[in-house]
Scaffold this motif. Structure first.
Motif, mmCIF file in Angstrom:
data_model
loop_
_atom_site.group_PDB
_atom_site.id
_atom_site.type_symbol
_atom_site.label_atom_id
_atom_site.label_comp_id
_atom_site.label_asym_id
_atom_site.label_seq_id
_atom_site.Cartn_x
_atom_site.Cartn_y
_atom_site.Cartn_z
ATOM 1 N N ALA A 133 1.586 7.179 -12.189
ATOM 2 C CA ALA A 133 1.980 7.730 -10.891
ATOM 3 C C ALA A 133 0.792 8.429 -10.219
ATOM 4 O O ALA A 133 0.611 8.318 -9.001
ATOM 5 N N GLU A 134 -0.007 9.113 -11.000
ATOM 6 C CA GLU A 134 -1.185 9.798 -10.452
ATOM 7 C C GLU A 134 -2.186 8.784 -9.893
ATOM 8 O O GLU A 134 -2.718 8.966 -8.787
ATOM 9 N N ILE A 135 -2.427 7.735 -10.635
ATOM 10 C CA ILE A 135 -3.349 6.683 -10.169
ATOM 11 C C ILE A 135 -2.801 6.047 -8.895
ATOM 12 O O ILE A 135 -3.542 5.793 -7.941
ATOM 13 N N TYR A 136 -1.485 5.797 -8.863
ATOM 14 C CA TYR A 136 -0.863 5.216 -7.671
ATOM 15 C C TYR A 136 -1.037 6.142 -6.466
ATOM 16 O O TYR A 136 -1.426 5.697 -5.385
ATOM 17 N N ARG A 137 -0.747 7.429 -6.640
ATOM 18 C CA ARG A 137 -0.881 8.373 -5.519
ATOM 19 C C ARG A 137 -2.317 8.413 -5.011
ATOM 20 O O ARG A 137 -2.552 8.424 -3.798
ATOM 21 N N ASN A 138 -3.270 8.426 -5.920
ATOM 22 C CA ASN A 138 -4.685 8.446 -5.514
ATOM 23 C C ASN A 138 -5.052 7.177 -4.753
ATOM 24 O O ASN A 138 -5.752 7.231 -3.733
ATOM 25 N N ALA A 139 -4.603 6.019 -5.252
ATOM 26 C CA ALA A 139 -4.904 4.750 -4.586
ATOM 27 C C ALA A 139 -4.234 4.696 -3.213
ATOM 28 O O ALA A 139 -4.845 4.253 -2.229
ATOM 29 N N TYR A 140 -2.996 5.150 -3.140
ATOM 30 C CA TYR A 140 -2.263 5.165 -1.871
ATOM 31 C C TYR A 140 -2.980 6.060 -0.863
ATOM 32 O O TYR A 140 -3.190 5.666 0.287
ATOM 33 N N ASN A 141 -3.356 7.251 -1.306
ATOM 34 C CA ASN A 141 -4.068 8.179 -0.414
ATOM 35 C C ASN A 141 -5.411 7.608 0.024
ATOM 36 O O ASN A 141 -5.827 7.792 1.167
ATOM 37 N N SER A 142 -6.078 6.908 -0.873
ATOM 38 C CA SER A 142 -7.359 6.290 -0.544
ATOM 39 C C SER A 142 -7.199 5.258 0.575
ATOM 40 O O SER A 142 -8.009 5.195 1.495
ATOM 41 N N VAL A 143 -6.134 4.474 0.491
ATOM 42 C CA VAL A 143 -5.897 3.442 1.507
ATOM 43 C C VAL A 143 -5.478 4.074 2.829
ATOM 44 O O VAL A 143 -6.044 3.784 3.877
ATOM 45 N N TYR A 144 -4.478 4.947 2.793
ATOM 46 C CA TYR A 144 -3.895 5.435 4.043
ATOM 47 C C TYR A 144 -4.629 6.632 4.647
ATOM 48 O O TYR A 144 -4.341 7.001 5.784
ATOM 49 N N SER A 145 -5.580 7.210 3.940
ATOM 50 C CA SER A 145 -6.403 8.252 4.556
ATOM 51 C C SER A 145 -7.600 7.636 5.281
ATOM 52 O O SER A 145 -8.247 8.302 6.084
ATOM 53 N N ASP A 146 -7.864 6.377 5.012
ATOM 54 C CA ASP A 146 -8.911 5.634 5.721
ATOM 55 C C ASP A 146 -8.291 5.126 7.028
ATOM 56 O O ASP A 146 -7.522 4.168 7.030
ATOM 57 N N ASN A 152 -10.042 -6.464 0.203
ATOM 58 C CA ASN A 152 -10.428 -5.063 0.322
ATOM 59 C C ASN A 152 -10.228 -4.372 -1.029
ATOM 60 O O ASN A 152 -9.144 -4.421 -1.615
ATOM 61 N N GLU A 153 -11.279 -3.722 -1.514
ATOM 62 C CA GLU A 153 -11.249 -3.099 -2.843
ATOM 63 C C GLU A 153 -10.182 -2.009 -2.948
ATOM 64 O O GLU A 153 -9.495 -1.895 -3.972
ATOM 65 N N GLN A 154 -10.021 -1.202 -1.903
ATOM 66 C CA GLN A 154 -9.024 -0.129 -1.935
ATOM 67 C C GLN A 154 -7.609 -0.701 -2.027
ATOM 68 O O GLN A 154 -6.775 -0.173 -2.763
ATOM 69 N N ILE A 155 -7.349 -1.765 -1.298
ATOM 70 C CA ILE A 155 -6.024 -2.375 -1.332
ATOM 71 C C ILE A 155 -5.788 -3.036 -2.687
ATOM 72 O O ILE A 155 -4.687 -2.950 -3.243
ATOM 73 N N ALA A 156 -6.807 -3.673 -3.236
ATOM 74 C CA ALA A 156 -6.678 -4.278 -4.562
ATOM 75 C C ALA A 156 -6.337 -3.218 -5.603
ATOM 76 O O ALA A 156 -5.473 -3.425 -6.466
ATOM 77 N N GLU A 157 -7.005 -2.059 -5.517
ATOM 78 C CA GLU A 157 -6.718 -0.965 -6.450
ATOM 79 C C GLU A 157 -5.295 -0.446 -6.268
ATOM 80 O O GLU A 157 -4.616 -0.134 -7.249
ATOM 81 N N ARG A 179 -2.711 -2.188 -5.199
ATOM 82 C CA ARG A 179 -1.793 -3.199 -5.761
ATOM 83 C C ARG A 179 -1.756 -3.121 -7.279
ATOM 84 O O ARG A 179 -0.687 -3.233 -7.882
ATOM 85 N N LEU A 180 -2.904 -2.945 -7.908
ATOM 86 C CA LEU A 180 -2.930 -2.802 -9.368
ATOM 87 C C LEU A 180 -2.163 -1.552 -9.796
ATOM 88 O O LEU A 180 -1.402 -1.581 -10.774
ATOM 89 N N ALA A 181 -2.358 -0.470 -9.063
ATOM 90 C CA ALA A 181 -1.649 0.776 -9.379
ATOM 91 C C ALA A 181 -0.143 0.600 -9.185
ATOM 92 O O ALA A 181 0.654 1.104 -9.992
ATOM 93 N N GLU A 182 0.264 -0.108 -8.135
ATOM 94 C CA GLU A 182 1.685 -0.389 -7.913
ATOM 95 C C GLU A 182 2.257 -1.180 -9.081
ATOM 96 O O GLU A 182 3.355 -0.891 -9.570
ATOM 97 N N ASN A 183 1.519 -2.186 -9.533
ATOM 98 C CA ASN A 183 1.983 -3.013 -10.658
ATOM 99 C C ASN A 183 2.117 -2.192 -11.930
ATOM 100 O O ASN A 183 3.084 -2.348 -12.681
ATOM 101 N N ASP A 184 1.141 -1.323 -12.187
ATOM 102 C CA ASP A 184 1.201 -0.488 -13.385
ATOM 103 C C ASP A 184 2.383 0.476 -13.329
ATOM 104 O O ASP A 184 3.082 0.677 -14.338
ATOM 105 N N LEU A 185 2.624 1.067 -12.170
ATOM 106 C CA LEU A 185 3.763 1.973 -12.019
ATOM 107 C C LEU A 185 5.070 1.193 -12.154
ATOM 108 O O LEU A 185 6.019 1.660 -12.791
#
Length: 148
Positions: free
Chosen positions: A27-40, A87-92, A94-100
């Protein structure tokens, strides 16, 4: 329906499990990845533009090649989707979504099996799917070869 002591225990356990999932590494990795995408701001704008293009795509699909914008929309959606997919951020994300999702599937599997082996457990991972269910083609003799 009234609350019994058992229901209170179940609710408390569900809240505790929910909190554990929210505090998990996945969940932490997902939140970080989500914030990385949507804060850009630029990337978020690209995602929103793609969502609008998807709406156009759905409109074009209703009429097929007879729609005046068919060629333009079909080409643009492929180009934009590929750009977002690479896009690397989006790929990350998606991977985080799959792991969660895998974590959620595992939890669902454990809960379902604790109730009964016969419980059907919806899952995106075939490992956690119930072996006895035939999926969406039951009664047709389709993919699972079952018949009604």
């Amino acid at each position: 329906m009234f609350m019994t002591y058992e229901w209170v225990e179940i609710t408390d356990s569900a809240e505790e499990l929910s909190e554990m999932i929210l505090q998990s590494e996945q969940a932490e990795i997902y939140r970080n990845a989500y914030n990385s995408v949507y804060s850009d701001k630029d990337l978020a704008a690209e995602i929103h533009a793609f969502a609008r293009l998807k709406e156009q795509y759905e409109e074009v699909q209703r009429f097929g090649k007879y729609h005046p914008d068919y060629q333009r929309v079909m080409k643009q959606i492929r180009v934009d989707k590929r750009r977002l997919d690479l896009n690397e951020q989006i790929a990350e994300l998606r991977l985080a979504e799959n792991d969660l999702q895998d974590l959620m599937d595992q939890v669902s599997f454990i809960i379902g099996r604790s109730v009964s082996e016969a419980v059907k457990i919806p899952s995106s991972n075939p490992f956690f799917s119930s072996g006895s269910s035939c999926g969406g083609s039951c009664g047709t003799g389709g993919g699972c070869s079952c018949s009604a």
